[in-house]
Design a protein around this motif. Sequence first.
Motif, PDB file in Angstrom:
ATOM      1  N   GLN A 276     -18.978   6.463 -28.044  1.00  0.00           N
ATOM      2  CA  GLN A 276     -17.991   5.392 -27.993  1.00  0.00           C
ATOM      3  C   GLN A 276     -16.621   6.009 -27.711  1.00  0.00           C
ATOM      4  O   GLN A 276     -16.480   7.232 -27.658  1.00  0.00           O
ATOM      5  CB  GLN A 276     -17.960   4.621 -29.315  1.00  0.00           C
ATOM      6  CG  GLN A 276     -19.250   3.853 -29.610  1.00  0.00           C
ATOM      7  CD  GLN A 276     -19.365   2.564 -28.811  1.00  0.00           C
ATOM      8  OE1 GLN A 276     -18.911   1.509 -29.221  1.00  0.00           O
ATOM      9  NE2 GLN A 276     -19.991   2.662 -27.640  1.00  0.00           N
ATOM     10  N   PHE A 277     -15.610   5.137 -27.546  1.00  0.00           N
ATOM     11  CA  PHE A 277     -14.285   5.636 -27.216  1.00  0.00           C
ATOM     12  C   PHE A 277     -13.224   4.997 -28.106  1.00  0.00           C
ATOM     13  O   PHE A 277     -13.251   3.798 -28.361  1.00  0.00           O
ATOM     14  CB  PHE A 277     -13.948   5.357 -25.752  1.00  0.00           C
ATOM     15  CG  PHE A 277     -14.834   6.077 -24.783  1.00  0.00           C
ATOM     16  CD1 PHE A 277     -14.553   7.389 -24.412  1.00  0.00           C
ATOM     17  CD2 PHE A 277     -15.956   5.464 -24.258  1.00  0.00           C
ATOM     18  CE1 PHE A 277     -15.375   8.065 -23.529  1.00  0.00           C
ATOM     19  CE2 PHE A 277     -16.788   6.136 -23.376  1.00  0.00           C
ATOM     20  CZ  PHE A 277     -16.500   7.436 -23.009  1.00  0.00           C
ATOM     21  N   LEU A 278     -12.299   5.845 -28.568  1.00  0.00           N
ATOM     22  CA  LEU A 278     -11.113   5.398 -29.293  1.00  0.00           C
ATOM     23  C   LEU A 278      -9.908   5.554 -28.382  1.00  0.00           C
ATOM     24  O   LEU A 278      -9.853   6.487 -27.572  1.00  0.00           O
ATOM     25  CB  LEU A 278     -10.890   6.249 -30.538  1.00  0.00           C
ATOM     26  CG  LEU A 278     -11.573   5.871 -31.852  1.00  0.00           C
ATOM     27  CD1 LEU A 278     -11.124   6.837 -32.937  1.00  0.00           C
ATOM     28  CD2 LEU A 278     -11.270   4.449 -32.255  1.00  0.00           C
ATOM     29  N   CYS A 279      -8.948   4.655 -28.508  1.00  0.00           N
ATOM     30  CA  CYS A 279      -7.703   4.777 -27.758  1.00  0.00           C
ATOM     31  C   CYS A 279      -6.532   4.682 -28.720  1.00  0.00           C
ATOM     32  O   CYS A 279      -6.637   4.061 -29.787  1.00  0.00           O
ATOM     33  CB  CYS A 279      -7.587   3.667 -26.712  1.00  0.00           C
ATOM     34  SG  CYS A 279      -8.571   3.943 -25.230  1.00  0.00           S
ATOM     35  N   PHE A 280      -5.431   5.277 -28.318  1.00  0.00           N
ATOM     36  CA  PHE A 280      -4.212   5.200 -29.104  1.00  0.00           C
ATOM     37  C   PHE A 280      -3.099   4.664 -28.225  1.00  0.00           C
ATOM     38  O   PHE A 280      -2.668   5.318 -27.270  1.00  0.00           O
ATOM     39  CB  PHE A 280      -3.813   6.563 -29.665  1.00  0.00           C
ATOM     40  CG  PHE A 280      -2.508   6.547 -30.406  1.00  0.00           C
ATOM     41  CD1 PHE A 280      -2.414   5.980 -31.664  1.00  0.00           C
ATOM     42  CD2 PHE A 280      -1.370   7.076 -29.826  1.00  0.00           C
ATOM     43  CE1 PHE A 280      -1.198   5.939 -32.337  1.00  0.00           C
ATOM     44  CE2 PHE A 280      -0.141   7.052 -30.499  1.00  0.00           C
ATOM     45  CZ  PHE A 280      -0.063   6.466 -31.760  1.00  0.00           C
ATOM     46  N   SER A 281      -2.683   3.427 -28.503  1.00  0.00           N
ATOM     47  CA  SER A 281      -1.543   2.802 -27.805  1.00  0.00           C
ATOM     48  C   SER A 281      -1.650   2.904 -26.288  1.00  0.00           C
ATOM     49  O   SER A 281      -0.678   3.238 -25.601  1.00  0.00           O
ATOM     50  CB  SER A 281      -0.227   3.416 -28.290  1.00  0.00           C
ATOM     51  OG  SER A 281      -0.058   3.187 -29.667  1.00  0.00           O
TER      52      SER A 281
ATOM     53  N   ASN B  42     -14.378  -0.918 -26.509  1.00  0.00           N
ATOM     54  CA  ASN B  42     -15.730  -1.438 -26.283  1.00  0.00           C
ATOM     55  C   ASN B  42     -15.662  -2.957 -26.343  1.00  0.00           C
ATOM     56  O   ASN B  42     -14.575  -3.538 -26.495  1.00  0.00           O
ATOM     57  CB  ASN B  42     -16.722  -0.874 -27.305  1.00  0.00           C
ATOM     58  CG  ASN B  42     -16.303  -1.120 -28.746  1.00  0.00           C
ATOM     59  OD1 ASN B  42     -15.444  -1.967 -29.036  1.00  0.00           O
ATOM     60  ND2 ASN B  42     -16.902  -0.396 -29.679  1.00  0.00           N
ATOM     61  N   CYS B  43     -16.797  -3.612 -26.236  1.00  0.00           N
ATOM     62  CA  CYS B  43     -16.796  -5.081 -26.230  1.00  0.00           C
ATOM     63  C   CYS B  43     -16.290  -5.643 -27.552  1.00  0.00           C
ATOM     64  O   CYS B  43     -15.623  -6.682 -27.567  1.00  0.00           O
ATOM     65  CB  CYS B  43     -18.197  -5.614 -25.926  1.00  0.00           C
ATOM     66  SG  CYS B  43     -18.701  -5.384 -24.201  1.00  0.00           S
TER      67      CYS B  43
END
Length: 221
Positions: A77-82, A149-150
Amino acid sequence: MIYKGRYKHKDYDLPIDVLNDGRYLTVSIGDATFKGSEFTDLCYQGNEVISNNEFYSVTKDQRRSLCNCTLELDILQFLCFSGQTEQPIQLRLAAEIGNYTLEKQSIAHEGICLSFDLGKSTLCGKGDTIETAFDQLVKQLPQGYYFKNCYGCLYGDYSIYGNSAFGTMMCFSQLKEHYKNVTNKIEYEILCQEEKDKIAIVQEIELCEKFEVRGVKGAFR
Protein backbone atom coordinates in the motif's frame (compact mmCIF):
# COMPACT_ATOMS: atom_id res chain seq x y z
CA MET A 1 -1.69 -9.23 -7.95
CA ILE A 2 -0.44 -12.08 -5.76
CA TYR A 3 -0.18 -11.67 -1.99
CA LYS A 4 2.15 -13.82 0.07
CA GLY A 5 0.87 -14.90 3.44
CA ARG A 6 0.00 -17.58 5.98
CA TYR A 7 -3.06 -19.74 6.43
CA LYS A 8 -3.85 -20.88 9.98
CA HIS A 9 -6.35 -23.60 10.86
CA LYS A 10 -6.27 -25.38 14.22
CA ASP A 11 -2.70 -26.70 14.55
CA TYR A 12 -1.73 -25.96 10.95
CA ASP A 13 0.21 -22.91 9.81
CA LEU A 14 0.85 -23.00 6.07
CA PRO A 15 2.34 -20.55 3.52
CA ILE A 16 -0.15 -19.41 0.88
CA ASP A 17 -0.39 -17.28 -2.24
CA VAL A 18 -3.62 -15.34 -2.69
CA LEU A 19 -4.44 -14.12 -6.19
CA ASN A 20 -6.39 -10.87 -6.28
CA ASP A 21 -7.74 -9.87 -9.70
CA GLY A 22 -9.42 -6.75 -8.34
CA ARG A 23 -12.77 -8.45 -7.92
CA TYR A 24 -12.13 -11.96 -6.64
CA LEU A 25 -9.66 -13.59 -4.25
CA THR A 26 -8.38 -17.08 -5.05
CA VAL A 27 -6.38 -19.32 -2.72
CA SER A 28 -5.36 -22.98 -2.77
CA ILE A 29 -5.24 -24.99 0.46
CA GLY A 30 -3.72 -28.40 -0.12
CA ASP A 31 -5.38 -29.75 -3.26
CA ALA A 32 -8.52 -27.59 -2.89
CA THR A 33 -9.04 -24.15 -4.47
CA PHE A 34 -11.33 -21.50 -3.00
CA LYS A 35 -12.54 -18.29 -4.64
CA GLY A 36 -14.76 -15.39 -3.62
CA SER A 37 -15.22 -11.63 -3.53
CA GLU A 38 -14.51 -11.44 0.21
CA PHE A 39 -12.94 -13.55 2.93
CA THR A 40 -16.18 -15.16 4.16
CA ASP A 41 -17.09 -15.96 0.55
CA LEU A 42 -14.10 -18.13 -0.40
CA CYS A 43 -16.07 -20.98 -1.97
CA TYR A 44 -14.75 -24.36 -3.03
CA GLN A 45 -14.17 -24.49 -6.81
CA GLY A 46 -14.15 -28.25 -7.41
CA ASN A 47 -16.96 -30.61 -8.39
CA GLU A 48 -16.24 -33.27 -5.78
CA VAL A 49 -17.99 -33.38 -2.45
CA ILE A 50 -15.62 -32.15 0.27
CA SER A 51 -15.89 -32.03 4.03
CA ASN A 52 -13.85 -30.87 7.01
CA ASN A 53 -10.39 -32.35 7.29
CA GLU A 54 -7.06 -31.66 8.94
CA PHE A 55 -6.26 -28.78 6.56
CA TYR A 56 -9.54 -26.85 6.39
CA SER A 57 -13.13 -26.53 7.57
CA VAL A 58 -15.96 -25.56 5.22
CA THR A 59 -19.50 -24.34 5.74
CA LYS A 60 -22.27 -26.93 5.69
CA ASP A 61 -24.21 -25.30 2.87
CA GLN A 62 -23.90 -25.68 -0.89
CA ARG A 63 -21.22 -23.00 -1.12
CA ARG A 64 -18.65 -24.95 0.94
CA SER A 65 -16.84 -21.75 1.98
CA LEU A 66 -13.69 -21.67 4.10
CA CYS A 67 -14.35 -21.12 7.80
CA ASN A 68 -12.71 -21.53 11.22
CA CYS A 69 -9.38 -20.15 10.01
CA THR A 70 -7.21 -17.06 9.70
CA LEU A 71 -5.57 -15.68 6.55
CA GLU A 72 -2.61 -13.37 7.05
CA LEU A 73 -1.49 -11.43 3.98
CA ASP A 74 1.25 -8.91 3.16
CA ILE A 75 -0.20 -6.19 0.92
CA LEU A 76 1.67 -3.35 -0.75
CA GLN A 77 0.00 0.00 0.00
CA PHE A 78 1.03 3.65 -0.15
CA LEU A 79 1.13 6.49 2.36
CA CYS A 80 1.36 10.13 1.33
CA PHE A 81 2.25 13.25 3.25
CA SER A 82 0.58 16.50 2.15
CA GLY A 83 0.55 15.57 -1.53
CA GLN A 84 4.21 14.60 -1.71
CA THR A 85 5.61 11.39 -3.27
CA GLU A 86 3.95 8.29 -1.92
CA GLN A 87 5.76 6.07 0.55
CA PRO A 88 5.34 2.30 0.03
CA ILE A 89 4.38 0.33 3.12
CA GLN A 90 3.84 -3.38 3.76
CA LEU A 91 0.34 -3.61 5.19
CA ARG A 92 -0.32 -6.76 7.19
CA LEU A 93 -3.92 -7.92 6.86
CA ALA A 94 -5.24 -10.69 9.10
CA ALA A 95 -8.75 -11.93 8.28
CA GLU A 96 -10.29 -14.13 10.96
CA ILE A 97 -13.15 -16.32 9.71
CA GLY A 98 -15.25 -17.89 12.44
CA ASN A 99 -17.15 -21.16 12.69
CA TYR A 100 -20.24 -21.93 10.67
CA THR A 101 -23.42 -22.15 12.75
CA LEU A 102 -26.26 -24.41 11.64
CA GLU A 103 -28.80 -22.39 13.62
CA LYS A 104 -28.16 -19.16 11.70
CA GLN A 105 -26.75 -20.89 8.63
CA SER A 106 -23.93 -18.39 8.50
CA ILE A 107 -20.42 -17.77 9.77
CA ALA A 108 -20.60 -16.75 13.42
CA HIS A 109 -18.11 -13.90 13.29
CA GLU A 110 -15.53 -12.19 11.14
CA GLY A 111 -12.70 -9.89 12.10
CA ILE A 112 -10.07 -7.90 10.24
CA CYS A 113 -6.83 -6.57 11.66
CA LEU A 114 -4.56 -4.17 9.76
CA SER A 115 -1.07 -3.25 10.90
CA PHE A 116 2.14 -1.73 9.55
CA ASP A 117 5.38 -0.19 10.76
CA LEU A 118 5.87 3.55 10.61
CA GLY A 119 9.24 4.66 11.88
CA LYS A 120 9.81 2.95 15.21
CA SER A 121 6.09 2.43 15.84
CA THR A 122 3.66 -0.30 14.80
CA LEU A 123 0.18 0.99 14.01
CA CYS A 124 -2.77 -1.39 14.34
CA GLY A 125 -6.48 -1.19 13.57
CA LYS A 126 -9.14 -3.84 14.22
CA GLY A 127 -12.81 -4.30 13.49
CA ASP A 128 -15.48 -6.43 11.88
CA THR A 129 -14.88 -4.59 8.59
CA ILE A 130 -11.79 -3.29 6.83
CA GLU A 131 -13.37 0.17 6.91
CA THR A 132 -13.36 0.15 10.72
CA ALA A 133 -9.77 -1.11 10.78
CA PHE A 134 -8.64 1.64 8.39
CA ASP A 135 -10.57 4.24 10.41
CA GLN A 136 -8.57 3.24 13.48
CA LEU A 137 -5.28 3.42 11.58
CA VAL A 138 -6.07 6.91 10.26
CA LYS A 139 -6.55 8.19 13.81
CA GLN A 140 -2.99 7.04 14.60
CA LEU A 141 -1.29 8.60 11.56
CA PRO A 142 0.84 11.70 12.07
CA GLN A 143 -0.88 14.89 10.92
CA GLY A 144 -0.81 15.33 7.16
CA TYR A 145 -0.49 11.62 6.30
CA TYR A 146 -3.14 9.70 4.38
CA PHE A 147 -3.62 6.37 2.62
CA LYS A 148 -3.42 6.48 -1.17
CA ASN A 149 -6.01 3.82 -2.00
CA CYS A 150 -9.75 3.53 -2.58
CA TYR A 151 -10.43 3.80 1.13
CA GLY A 152 -8.58 7.13 1.24
CA CYS A 153 -10.09 8.43 -2.01
CA LEU A 154 -12.67 11.21 -2.21
CA TYR A 155 -14.83 9.12 -4.53
CA GLY A 156 -14.95 5.93 -2.46
CA ASP A 157 -18.07 5.41 -0.35
CA TYR A 158 -20.53 2.78 0.91
CA SER A 159 -24.19 1.92 0.55
CA ILE A 160 -26.54 3.46 3.10
CA TYR A 161 -27.74 -0.09 3.76
CA GLY A 162 -24.33 -1.19 5.01
CA ASN A 163 -21.30 -2.98 3.62
CA SER A 164 -19.50 -6.27 3.87
CA ALA A 165 -16.22 -6.69 5.70
CA PHE A 166 -14.18 -6.28 2.50
CA GLY A 167 -14.55 -5.39 -1.16
CA THR A 168 -17.96 -3.69 -1.34
CA MET A 169 -16.86 -0.05 -1.60
CA MET A 170 -18.61 2.01 -4.27
CA CYS A 171 -16.58 4.20 -6.64
CA PHE A 172 -18.09 7.51 -7.79
CA SER A 173 -15.20 8.57 -10.04
CA GLN A 174 -17.57 8.68 -13.04
CA LEU A 175 -19.89 10.98 -11.10
CA LYS A 176 -17.40 13.36 -9.52
CA GLU A 177 -19.41 16.58 -9.50
CA HIS A 178 -22.71 14.86 -8.74
CA TYR A 179 -21.16 13.10 -5.78
CA LYS A 180 -19.41 16.19 -4.38
CA ASN A 181 -22.68 18.11 -4.52
CA VAL A 182 -24.52 15.61 -2.30
CA THR A 183 -25.41 17.23 1.03
CA ASN A 184 -27.57 14.66 2.82
CA LYS A 185 -28.62 11.01 3.01
CA ILE A 186 -31.69 11.43 0.81
CA GLU A 187 -29.71 13.04 -2.01
CA TYR A 188 -27.09 10.34 -1.68
CA GLU A 189 -29.68 7.56 -1.92
CA ILE A 190 -31.24 9.15 -5.01
CA LEU A 191 -27.83 9.44 -6.68
CA CYS A 192 -27.08 5.78 -5.94
CA GLN A 193 -30.40 4.68 -7.43
CA GLU A 194 -30.49 6.90 -10.50
CA GLU A 195 -26.83 6.48 -11.49
CA LYS A 196 -26.20 2.91 -10.35
CA ASP A 197 -24.88 1.90 -13.79
CA LYS A 198 -22.03 4.40 -13.39
CA ILE A 199 -21.03 3.25 -9.90
CA ALA A 200 -18.33 0.56 -9.75
CA ILE A 201 -17.74 -1.82 -6.85
CA VAL A 202 -14.10 -1.79 -5.76
CA GLN A 203 -11.85 -3.10 -3.02
CA GLU A 204 -10.67 -0.66 -0.37
CA ILE A 205 -7.02 -1.56 -1.04
CA GLU A 206 -7.15 -0.74 -4.77
CA LEU A 207 -5.66 2.36 -6.39
CA CYS A 208 -6.22 4.01 -9.78
CA GLU A 209 -5.13 7.16 -11.62
CA LYS A 210 -8.37 8.96 -10.66
CA PHE A 211 -7.38 9.05 -6.98
CA GLU A 212 -8.07 12.28 -5.13
CA VAL A 213 -7.41 12.53 -1.42
CA ARG A 214 -10.56 12.50 0.64
CA GLY A 215 -9.55 14.68 3.55
CA VAL A 216 -12.53 16.62 4.87
CA LYS A 217 -14.07 17.06 1.42
CA GLY A 218 -16.00 13.78 1.37
CA ALA A 219 -19.62 14.10 0.44
CA PHE A 220 -21.42 11.46 2.47
CA ARG A 221 -19.15 8.93 4.18
